[in-house]
Write a protein that holds these residues in place. Sequence first.
Motif, PDB file in Angstrom:
ATOM      1  N   UNK A 211       0.816  -1.216   0.000  1.00  0.00           N
ATOM      2  CA  UNK A 211       0.000   0.000   0.000  1.00  0.00           C
ATOM      3  C   UNK A 211       0.847   1.262   0.000  1.00  0.00           C
ATOM      4  N   UNK A 212       2.002   1.224   0.670  1.00  0.00           N
ATOM      5  CA  UNK A 212       2.877   2.396   0.686  1.00  0.00           C
ATOM      6  C   UNK A 212       3.687   2.541  -0.593  1.00  0.00           C
ATOM      7  N   UNK A 213       3.979   1.422  -1.239  1.00  0.00           N
ATOM      8  CA  UNK A 213       4.853   1.404  -2.405  1.00  0.00           C
ATOM      9  C   UNK A 213       6.263   1.010  -2.015  1.00  0.00           C
ATOM     10  N   UNK A 214       6.886   0.157  -2.819  1.00  0.00           N
ATOM     11  CA  UNK A 214       8.238  -0.310  -2.544  1.00  0.00           C
ATOM     12  C   UNK A 214       8.848  -0.817  -3.839  1.00  0.00           C
ATOM     13  N   UNK A 215      10.162  -0.638  -3.975  1.00  0.00           N
ATOM     14  CA  UNK A 215      10.847  -1.119  -5.171  1.00  0.00           C
ATOM     15  C   UNK A 215      10.900  -2.640  -5.222  1.00  0.00           C
ATOM     16  N   UNK A 216      10.798  -3.275  -4.047  1.00  0.00           N
ATOM     17  CA  UNK A 216      10.924  -4.725  -4.020  1.00  0.00           C
ATOM     18  C   UNK A 216      10.082  -5.287  -2.878  1.00  0.00           C
ATOM     19  N   UNK A 217       9.073  -6.061  -3.216  1.00  0.00           N
ATOM     20  CA  UNK A 217       8.268  -6.779  -2.226  1.00  0.00           C
ATOM     21  C   UNK A 217       8.367  -8.257  -2.578  1.00  0.00           C
ATOM     22  N   UNK A 218       8.734  -9.068  -1.591  1.00  0.00           N
ATOM     23  CA  UNK A 218       8.889 -10.500  -1.826  1.00  0.00           C
ATOM     24  C   UNK A 218       8.083 -11.255  -0.767  1.00  0.00           C
ATOM     25  N   UNK A 219       6.941 -11.764  -1.159  1.00  0.00           N
ATOM     26  CA  UNK A 219       6.038 -12.452  -0.235  1.00  0.00           C
ATOM     27  C   UNK A 219       6.398 -13.926  -0.179  1.00  0.00           C
ATOM     28  N   UNK A 220       7.523 -14.199   0.446  1.00  0.00           N
ATOM     29  CA  UNK A 220       8.085 -15.541   0.522  1.00  0.00           C
ATOM     30  C   UNK A 220       8.714 -15.666   1.894  1.00  0.00           C
TER      31      UNK A 220
END
Length: 538
Positions: free
Chosen positions: A216-225
């Motif tokens: 929701x905030x924004x990020x260059x890299x999100x890894x849902x692992x």
Amino acid sequence: MSQTRAVGAGAAEHGRPLIPRARRRRPAAFFFLALALAACASEESVAPAPLPAPEPLPALRGAPPLTTDRTLMPRSAVLDPPERNPAVPAEIEALLAEGYGEVEVGPGQPLAPATLEGAPPPPQGPRPKLLTRFVHLADTQLADDESPARLAIFDGPGPFASAFRPQEGHECRILNAAVRTINALHRSTPIDFVLLGGDNADSAQTNEISWFTAILDGAERVECDSGADDDPVQGPGNDPKDPFFAEGLLVPWRWVTGNHDVLHQGNFPVDTRAELAIGSTSDGGTRDWSLPGGPVVTGEVIPDPQRAFLSRPALLDQLAASGDGHGIGPDTRAYGKAFYEFDVKDTPLRVVVLDTAAETGGPGGVIVQDDVDRFIRPALDRAQRDGRWIILASHHASRLLGDGSFAGTGAPTVPGALTPDAWQAFVGGYDNVLLHLAGHTHVHRVTEVRPSGGHAYWELETSALSDYPHQVRVIEIWDEDNGFLAIRGVALDYAVDDDPVAAEGRRRAVVDVTSGFGRDGSGDPSWRNVELSIERPD
């Protein structure tokens, strides 16, 4: 408690209405096993190069269609009886191959008008004014589907249908798709803010909240692992365990706490189960993405400290450190629960956020007299003095408030817990309350609340992003220039353009309901797209 700063740019300044006016007519005991990981390296080893950042997806083109314009419906009928379990990889693949995950475009559903008096309101005046437009995003239940705290083996049609969802590994990408859709809506017809509906995480884990806020905030890299570094489909950006770029919402968003945000699986207090999530043994069933299709398994898993459960104070601290705090300021942190308020800029509207999750456990809601005395009554009294019109926001609707007891843990009744009738009578004493927004049920619903001898108001529940029909609700509040206000709420489907991973998540989400395992939260047609009239509080 001091209120947070106003949000919104004044949606009334943004021209035409977005929403057309209606025509009048076993929990088990689990123990932690620490796993020491050793790595051997030579004296001449070189640090690995940083991983390349994922590529951003293109912005969605044009305005996303509302469900007043068109609907998305499963192409296949629901299987009855349910014969194939979508938790079994071979069975869900067969269902997908047979088209049970496909959707087709259906006709739009018009606004259903309703009044508290049962009669049509006066004709709209010559100068109606849009006060606010915002999005209600409820029950994402973003899950770490590899956590040993999961209870996936209990999933089945009926009351335990939510113990496993075939799309839960894709839920980060589905949430990201919802963010992209809301942003496209905002670029077309500006909105003021996004208000959550609670149950944002699935099981009160640190990593689930971190993923949610990053998206929701924004990020260059999100890894849902979590645990092992999984790559079910070799290569970048092509499976739900790959990192992705999150563009983040273009408008402020405000937090609401649900039972799944503070309780293990939305039911059990986390203070007695601290070692469960960070352990290395799954007794309740979790997914193993090192195996084809990510089947549900029990036994040994790779532990991960980022799975640790969050206490309520730790949750508030983590939220306060995210972005602008999303409504969680110093006063709220000191209070210990997510009670706060904010004004909608350039309008007489004030949102009062309530924390109804029961500390004692269980899925039901609870409001205690102590919270009424210390926060809620002072907030509503202050709003009356300030001439503010109130939108209440909580996870649970009033009919779902209980006494805080929970047979699953043997928790007794919470002293001072209000009954639904007592809560409604209290709220009915304030004629400036327009609306109570809620989630929790995963069903679109409208309720006319008529306290005995008090002021009538509306309750509006939004279905879940995590369950069919996987929608958010766009809400507009209009001053109709005739002595009445109009609350227009329209469901919105998320778009998956240029995002094949989110598109695959949608297919699996549709299979959840067409297989007969999941439930349909569309609700009665008169509860989906609505125009609710209420007298202007003057």
